[in-house]
Design a protein around this motif. Sequence first.
Motif, mmCIF file in Angstrom:
data_model
loop_
_atom_site.group_PDB
_atom_site.id
_atom_site.type_symbol
_atom_site.label_atom_id
_atom_site.label_comp_id
_atom_site.label_asym_id
_atom_site.label_seq_id
_atom_site.Cartn_x
_atom_site.Cartn_y
_atom_site.Cartn_z
ATOM 1 N N LEU A 13 0.822 -1.212 0.000
ATOM 2 C CA LEU A 13 0.000 0.000 0.000
ATOM 3 C C LEU A 13 0.857 1.263 0.000
ATOM 4 N N ALA A 14 1.934 1.258 0.776
ATOM 5 C CA ALA A 14 2.817 2.434 0.829
ATOM 6 C C ALA A 14 3.500 2.669 -0.517
ATOM 7 N N THR A 15 3.941 1.598 -1.161
ATOM 8 C CA THR A 15 4.599 1.732 -2.461
ATOM 9 C C THR A 15 3.610 2.210 -3.519
ATOM 10 N N VAL A 19 3.859 5.693 -5.712
ATOM 11 C CA VAL A 19 3.764 5.693 -7.173
ATOM 12 C C VAL A 19 2.638 6.618 -7.634
ATOM 13 N N ARG A 20 1.501 6.547 -6.978
ATOM 14 C CA ARG A 20 0.371 7.418 -7.341
ATOM 15 C C ARG A 20 0.688 8.881 -7.076
ATOM 16 N N SER A 21 1.453 9.164 -6.020
ATOM 17 C CA SER A 21 1.813 10.557 -5.716
ATOM 18 C C SER A 21 2.687 11.155 -6.813
ATOM 19 N N LEU A 22 3.325 10.301 -7.611
ATOM 20 C CA LEU A 22 4.152 10.758 -8.728
ATOM 21 C C LEU A 22 3.340 10.942 -10.005
ATOM 22 N N PRO A 101 13.358 -0.926 4.846
ATOM 23 C CA PRO A 101 12.353 -0.019 4.309
ATOM 24 C C PRO A 101 12.927 0.785 3.145
ATOM 25 N N LEU A 102 12.064 1.081 2.204
ATOM 26 C CA LEU A 102 12.489 1.726 0.969
ATOM 27 C C LEU A 102 12.917 3.171 1.187
ATOM 28 N N ASP A 103 13.972 3.560 0.481
ATOM 29 C CA ASP A 103 14.399 4.947 0.409
ATOM 30 C C ASP A 103 13.552 5.584 -0.691
ATOM 31 N N SER A 104 12.575 6.386 -0.295
ATOM 32 C CA SER A 104 11.617 6.946 -1.256
ATOM 33 C C SER A 104 12.294 7.731 -2.364
ATOM 34 N N ILE A 108 12.085 6.883 -6.292
ATOM 35 C CA ILE A 108 11.558 7.877 -7.235
ATOM 36 C C ILE A 108 12.546 8.095 -8.378
ATOM 37 N N SER A 109 13.819 8.221 -8.062
ATOM 38 C CA SER A 109 14.845 8.418 -9.094
ATOM 39 C C SER A 109 14.910 7.230 -10.042
ATOM 40 N N CYS A 110 14.818 6.033 -9.497
ATOM 41 C CA CYS A 110 14.868 4.828 -10.327
ATOM 42 C C CYS A 110 13.649 4.754 -11.251
ATOM 43 N N ILE A 111 12.465 4.991 -10.696
ATOM 44 C CA ILE A 111 11.236 4.977 -11.511
ATOM 45 C C ILE A 111 11.321 6.035 -12.606
ATOM 46 N N ASP A 112 11.758 7.211 -12.228
ATOM 47 C CA ASP A 112 11.873 8.308 -13.200
ATOM 48 C C ASP A 112 12.830 7.957 -14.329
ATOM 49 N N SER A 113 13.945 7.338 -13.980
ATOM 50 C CA SER A 113 14.919 6.999 -15.014
ATOM 51 C C SER A 113 14.391 5.918 -15.945
ATOM 52 N N VAL A 114 13.594 5.000 -15.421
ATOM 53 C CA VAL A 114 13.027 3.933 -16.248
ATOM 54 C C VAL A 114 11.951 4.484 -17.179
ATOM 55 N N LEU A 115 11.052 5.264 -16.628
ATOM 56 C CA LEU A 115 9.882 5.695 -17.411
ATOM 57 C C LEU A 115 10.130 6.947 -18.233
#
Length: 119
Positions: A13-15, A19-22, A101-104, A108-115
């Motif tokens: 749920l936190a993840t 993702v939705r906040s982005l 626990p995840l480093d938000s 975010i940087s990883c998701i941004d670089s992928v997408l």
Amino acid sequence: MISIIDDDESVRLATASLVRSLGFIAFAFESAEDFLRSSRLEDTSCLICDIQMPGMTGIELQDHLIEHGYHIPTILITAFPEERVRKRARETGAIGFFRKPLDSQAMISCIDSVLHGTR
């Protein structure tokens, strides 16, 4: 669309919330098997998946996807970041490997670089 797979509901749920906040669409699944049975497999642009789960593990899922012709950028997460697991994750082509626990910010940087192709 980003799919999140984790057997731990609070992490899932936190993840998904992160993702939705982005501004992305997120779908969360309790297991790899649930994801594979879903209608979201074809629509997934990025996958965030726990490694240690009952049934199919995140690494086994990655192997399965590749074997069946799916090349979804995958970020693997784990509470047990052993070096041999990190090495295996790299061998499967995971584009990210994070400890819980995840480093938000790192996520975010990883998701941004992928997408957005900033890698």
